[in-house]
Scaffold this motif. Structure first.
Motif, PDB file in Angstrom:
ATOM      1  N   ALA A 128      15.846  24.008  41.947  1.00  0.00           N
ATOM      2  CA  ALA A 128      14.555  24.071  42.634  1.00  0.00           C
ATOM      3  C   ALA A 128      14.733  23.732  44.107  1.00  0.00           C
ATOM      4  CB  ALA A 128      13.563  23.114  41.987  1.00  0.00           C
ATOM      5  N   LYS A 129      13.916  24.358  44.934  1.00  0.00           N
ATOM      6  CA  LYS A 129      13.992  24.093  46.375  1.00  0.00           C
ATOM      7  C   LYS A 129      13.330  22.760  46.736  1.00  0.00           C
ATOM      8  CE  LYS A 129      15.792  28.181  47.214  1.00  0.00           C
ATOM      9  NZ  LYS A 129      16.151  28.597  45.872  1.00  0.00           N
ATOM     10  N   LYS A 130      12.426  22.309  45.869  1.00  0.00           N
ATOM     11  CA  LYS A 130      11.708  21.059  46.112  1.00  0.00           C
ATOM     12  C   LYS A 130      11.349  20.417  44.778  1.00  0.00           C
ATOM     13  CE  LYS A 130       7.723  19.246  48.713  1.00  0.00           C
ATOM     14  NZ  LYS A 130       6.535  19.617  49.529  1.00  0.00           N
ATOM     15  N   PHE A 131      11.484  19.094  44.716  1.00  0.00           N
ATOM     16  CA  PHE A 131      11.163  18.373  43.491  1.00  0.00           C
ATOM     17  C   PHE A 131       9.887  17.545  43.684  1.00  0.00           C
ATOM     18  CE2 PHE A 131      15.687  19.263  43.371  1.00  0.00           C
ATOM     19  CZ  PHE A 131      15.807  19.835  42.112  1.00  0.00           C
ATOM     20  N   GLY A 132       9.455  16.874  42.636  1.00  0.00           N
ATOM     21  CA  GLY A 132       8.185  16.166  42.661  1.00  0.00           C
ATOM     22  C   GLY A 132       8.147  14.962  43.585  1.00  0.00           C
ATOM     23  N   ARG A 133       6.928  14.569  43.932  1.00  0.00           N
ATOM     24  CA  ARG A 133       6.720  13.415  44.803  1.00  0.00           C
ATOM     25  C   ARG A 133       6.989  12.118  44.046  1.00  0.00           C
ATOM     26  NH1 ARG A 133       0.760  12.234  47.076  1.00  0.00           N
ATOM     27  NH2 ARG A 133       0.730  10.576  45.488  1.00  0.00           N
ATOM     28  N   ILE A 134       7.711  11.203  44.674  1.00  0.00           N
ATOM     29  CA  ILE A 134       7.978   9.906  44.052  1.00  0.00           C
ATOM     30  C   ILE A 134       7.217   8.780  44.753  1.00  0.00           C
ATOM     31  CG2 ILE A 134      10.220  10.585  43.125  1.00  0.00           C
ATOM     32  CD1 ILE A 134      11.552   9.198  45.469  1.00  0.00           C
ATOM     33  N   ALA A 135       6.728   9.054  45.956  1.00  0.00           N
ATOM     34  CA  ALA A 135       5.906   8.114  46.717  1.00  0.00           C
ATOM     35  C   ALA A 135       5.251   8.908  47.827  1.00  0.00           C
ATOM     36  CB  ALA A 135       6.741   6.974  47.287  1.00  0.00           C
ATOM     37  N   GLU A 136       4.263   8.322  48.450  1.00  0.00           N
ATOM     38  CA  GLU A 136       3.566   9.002  49.541  1.00  0.00           C
ATOM     39  C   GLU A 136       4.569   9.427  50.610  1.00  0.00           C
ATOM     40  OE1 GLU A 136       0.384  10.836  50.912  1.00  0.00           O
ATOM     41  OE2 GLU A 136       0.119   9.362  49.293  1.00  0.00           O
ATOM     42  N   GLY A 137       4.620  10.766  50.856  1.00  0.00           N
ATOM     43  CA  GLY A 137       5.519  11.293  51.878  1.00  0.00           C
ATOM     44  C   GLY A 137       6.976  11.373  51.485  1.00  0.00           C
ATOM     45  N   LYS A 138       7.296  11.160  50.206  1.00  0.00           N
ATOM     46  CA  LYS A 138       8.688  11.172  49.771  1.00  0.00           C
ATOM     47  C   LYS A 138       8.820  11.916  48.445  1.00  0.00           C
ATOM     48  CE  LYS A 138      12.637   8.097  48.934  1.00  0.00           C
ATOM     49  NZ  LYS A 138      13.096   6.686  48.827  1.00  0.00           N
ATOM     50  N   THR A 139       9.773  12.846  48.381  1.00  0.00           N
ATOM     51  CA  THR A 139      10.001  13.611  47.147  1.00  0.00           C
ATOM     52  C   THR A 139      11.353  13.255  46.536  1.00  0.00           C
ATOM     53  OG1 THR A 139      10.934  15.457  48.406  1.00  0.00           O
ATOM     54  CG2 THR A 139       8.574  15.552  47.898  1.00  0.00           C
ATOM     55  N   ALA A 140      11.491  13.557  45.247  1.00  0.00           N
ATOM     56  CA  ALA A 140      12.758  13.330  44.552  1.00  0.00           C
ATOM     57  C   ALA A 140      13.832  14.233  45.144  1.00  0.00           C
ATOM     58  CB  ALA A 140      12.593  13.600  43.062  1.00  0.00           C
ATOM     59  N   MET A 141      15.070  13.773  45.093  1.00  0.00           N
ATOM     60  CA  MET A 141      16.182  14.529  45.661  1.00  0.00           C
ATOM     61  C   MET A 141      16.850  15.444  44.640  1.00  0.00           C
ATOM     62  SD  MET A 141      16.068  13.672  48.778  1.00  0.00           S
ATOM     63  CE  MET A 141      17.620  14.378  49.365  1.00  0.00           C
ATOM     64  N   SER A 142      16.533  15.248  43.358  1.00  0.00           N
ATOM     65  CA  SER A 142      17.203  16.031  42.320  1.00  0.00           C
ATOM     66  C   SER A 142      16.346  16.097  41.061  1.00  0.00           C
ATOM     67  CB  SER A 142      18.553  15.394  41.966  1.00  0.00           C
ATOM     68  OG  SER A 142      18.340  14.110  41.365  1.00  0.00           O
ATOM     69  N   GLN A 143      16.752  16.972  40.164  1.00  0.00           N
ATOM     70  CA  GLN A 143      16.103  17.077  38.859  1.00  0.00           C
ATOM     71  C   GLN A 143      16.173  15.750  38.118  1.00  0.00           C
ATOM     72  OE1 GLN A 143      18.276  19.253  35.789  1.00  0.00           O
ATOM     73  NE2 GLN A 143      16.377  20.294  35.173  1.00  0.00           N
ATOM     74  N   GLN A 144      17.333  15.125  38.158  1.00  0.00           N
ATOM     75  CA  GLN A 144      17.511  13.863  37.439  1.00  0.00           C
ATOM     76  C   GLN A 144      16.617  12.762  37.985  1.00  0.00           C
ATOM     77  OE1 GLN A 144      21.273  11.577  37.645  1.00  0.00           O
ATOM     78  NE2 GLN A 144      21.248  11.634  35.405  1.00  0.00           N
ATOM     79  N   GLU A 145      16.513  12.663  39.310  1.00  0.00           N
ATOM     80  CA  GLU A 145      15.657  11.627  39.886  1.00  0.00           C
ATOM     81  C   GLU A 145      14.191  11.872  39.544  1.00  0.00           C
ATOM     82  OE1 GLU A 145      14.776   9.236  44.075  1.00  0.00           O
ATOM     83  OE2 GLU A 145      15.577  11.291  44.166  1.00  0.00           O
ATOM     84  N   MET A 146      13.772  13.135  39.593  1.00  0.00           N
ATOM     85  CA  MET A 146      12.385  13.454  39.237  1.00  0.00           C
ATOM     86  C   MET A 146      12.115  13.084  37.788  1.00  0.00           C
ATOM     87  SD  MET A 146      10.353  17.088  39.490  1.00  0.00           S
ATOM     88  CE  MET A 146       8.683  17.242  38.823  1.00  0.00           C
ATOM     89  N   TRP A 147      13.078  13.391  36.901  1.00  0.00           N
ATOM     90  CA  TRP A 147      12.903  13.038  35.491  1.00  0.00           C
ATOM     91  C   TRP A 147      12.856  11.522  35.300  1.00  0.00           C
ATOM     92  CZ3 TRP A 147      17.149  10.791  32.657  1.00  0.00           C
ATOM     93  CH2 TRP A 147      16.804  10.434  31.339  1.00  0.00           C
ATOM     94  N   GLN A 148      13.775  10.805  35.909  1.00  0.00           N
ATOM     95  CA  GLN A 148      13.822   9.350  35.743  1.00  0.00           C
ATOM     96  C   GLN A 148      12.530   8.686  36.216  1.00  0.00           C
ATOM     97  OE1 GLN A 148      17.395   8.494  37.966  1.00  0.00           O
ATOM     98  NE2 GLN A 148      18.676   8.409  36.128  1.00  0.00           N
ATOM     99  N   LYS A 149      12.050   9.081  37.387  1.00  0.00           N
ATOM    100  CA  LYS A 149      10.840   8.468  37.942  1.00  0.00           C
ATOM    101  C   LYS A 149       9.597   8.872  37.142  1.00  0.00           C
ATOM    102  CE  LYS A 149      12.754   6.192  41.336  1.00  0.00           C
ATOM    103  NZ  LYS A 149      12.861   6.718  42.679  1.00  0.00           N
ATOM    104  N   SER A 150       9.527  10.114  36.729  1.00  0.00           N
ATOM    105  CA  SER A 150       8.360  10.550  35.945  1.00  0.00           C
ATOM    106  C   SER A 150       8.371   9.906  34.564  1.00  0.00           C
ATOM    107  CB  SER A 150       8.322  12.078  35.817  1.00  0.00           C
ATOM    108  OG  SER A 150       9.447  12.573  35.113  1.00  0.00           O
ATOM    109  N   ARG A 151       9.552   9.765  33.985  1.00  0.00           N
ATOM    110  CA  ARG A 151       9.652   9.110  32.675  1.00  0.00           C
ATOM    111  C   ARG A 151       9.158   7.673  32.753  1.00  0.00           C
ATOM    112  NH1 ARG A 151      12.734   6.191  29.001  1.00  0.00           N
ATOM    113  NH2 ARG A 151      12.943   7.253  26.970  1.00  0.00           N
ATOM    114  N   ALA A 152       9.580   6.960  33.801  1.00  0.00           N
ATOM    115  CA  ALA A 152       9.143   5.574  33.973  1.00  0.00           C
ATOM    116  C   ALA A 152       7.630   5.504  34.158  1.00  0.00           C
ATOM    117  CB  ALA A 152       9.851   4.962  35.173  1.00  0.00           C
TER     118      ALA A 152
END
Length: 311
Positions: A164-188
């Motif tokens: 993906a060219k862009k992953f989900g937001r993890i905080a205001e103004g900051k997005t995940a850097m990878s699929q794994q980070e998006m999964w880890q943060k969303s899972r939590a």
């Protein structure tokens, strides 16, 4: 001697009756835990539509009765769904409070009694836990006020495909850097929500990640494809992708690394079916026609593992 034998016989009869009673009680408990009829209401968006796409076929094959109600709008968050509730409660005639085909959430929930109601966050915001509140709590309280007997279940959505060219937001103004980070943060974030509202999770996101990280079956980007100057009808190799990915729309190549393709929909459907109906998926024969038998068998194993772990 005769008296002793009579006592022994009487004891055996009592033990037999007691054993029979235990068997009947166990059967009754199993029958109660097994869900043969399910009235399911879904509050979500395209991701819930993806995950539940094959649920009717799975339920039908297993002889289950499934009734689905839907309050789903593409790309919608918990905050947006709650915003419509506020508008409808302030003015029942306000069309802005009735976005679901001209109906409000209250109107849809009022169409009979529902056994289970699912909620989820918009995938782009799913890795930012702060985006869930206070809207999730308010929606849950609203659902319970209208359907006190219904169980609220959380659909854990999945991370976007690795390319993906862009992953989900993890905080205001900051997005995940990878699929794994998006999964880890969303899972939590989903697990924190489950703890706060005391609800079960449909861990579809975990299943997607297991597939993504599998050495044999995980999707791997095609490095030999000319992405800058593609020629119709050529597409990159997307073997074992469970996301839509690249496809041609008329004369243009479109890229959707977010939504599930039929393989991903099947994986999500297996998990929804197994957990919501509390039934084994091992003997399910249904499969999407465009997914290979080998990949289907693998997806079933992943789903079975997730379901057993959840139950």
């Amino acid at each position: 001697m005769k008296i002793n034998m009579k006592l022994q016989f009487s004891t055996l009869i009592k033990l037999s009756m007691y054993s029979l009673l235990l068997v009947c009680l166990a059967a009754n408990v199993f029958a109660q835990s097994r869900q043969d009829t399910l009235r399911l209401f879904i509050i979500g968006n395209s991701f819930s539509q993806n995950a539940s796409a094959f649920l009717p076929q799975l339920a039908k094959e297993r002889g289950k009765t499934l009734i689905i109600g839907r309050a789903e709008l593409g790309g919608h968050s918990l905050e947006q769904h709650w915003g419509y509730v506020e508008k409808a409660e302030a003015n029942a005639d306000d069309p802005k409070g009735k976005p679901y085909g001209g109906k409000s959430l209250k109107m849809l929930l009022g169409q009979g009694k529902w056994d289970m109601v699912t909620i989820q966050q918009y995938s782009y915001l799913s890795a930012d836990s702060s985006s869930y509140y206070p809207y999730a709590n308010k929606l849950v309280d609203y659902v319970k006020a209208l359907q006190p007997q219904a169980r609220v279940v959380i659909h854990q959505t999945w991370a976007y495909r690795t390319d993906a060219k862009k992953f989900g937001r993890i905080a205001e103004g900051k997005t995940a850097m990878s699929q794994q980070e998006m999964w880890q943060k969303s899972r939590a974030a989903y697990h924190l929500l489950a703890k706060r509202i005391n609800a079960r999770i449909l861990p579809v996101g975990d299943a997607f990640q297991i597939v993504a990280e599998d050495r044999k079956y995980g999707f791997k980007p095609d490095l030999s494809f000319n992405y800058e100057h593609p020629t119709a009808p050529n597409l990159p190799d997307q073997t074992h992708s469970i996301n839509i990915g690249y496809y041609w729309n008329k004369n243009e190549v479109v890229f959707d690394p977010n939504h599930a393709n039929d393989a991903g929909k099947y994986l999500g459907g297996l998990i929804w079916y197994g957990i919501l109906f509390n039934d084994s998926i091992k003997n399910i024969r249904f499969k999407p026609g465009n997914v290979s038998e080998e990949f289907v068998q693998y997806l079933r194993k992943v789903a079975d593992r997730i379901i057993l772990k959840t139950n």
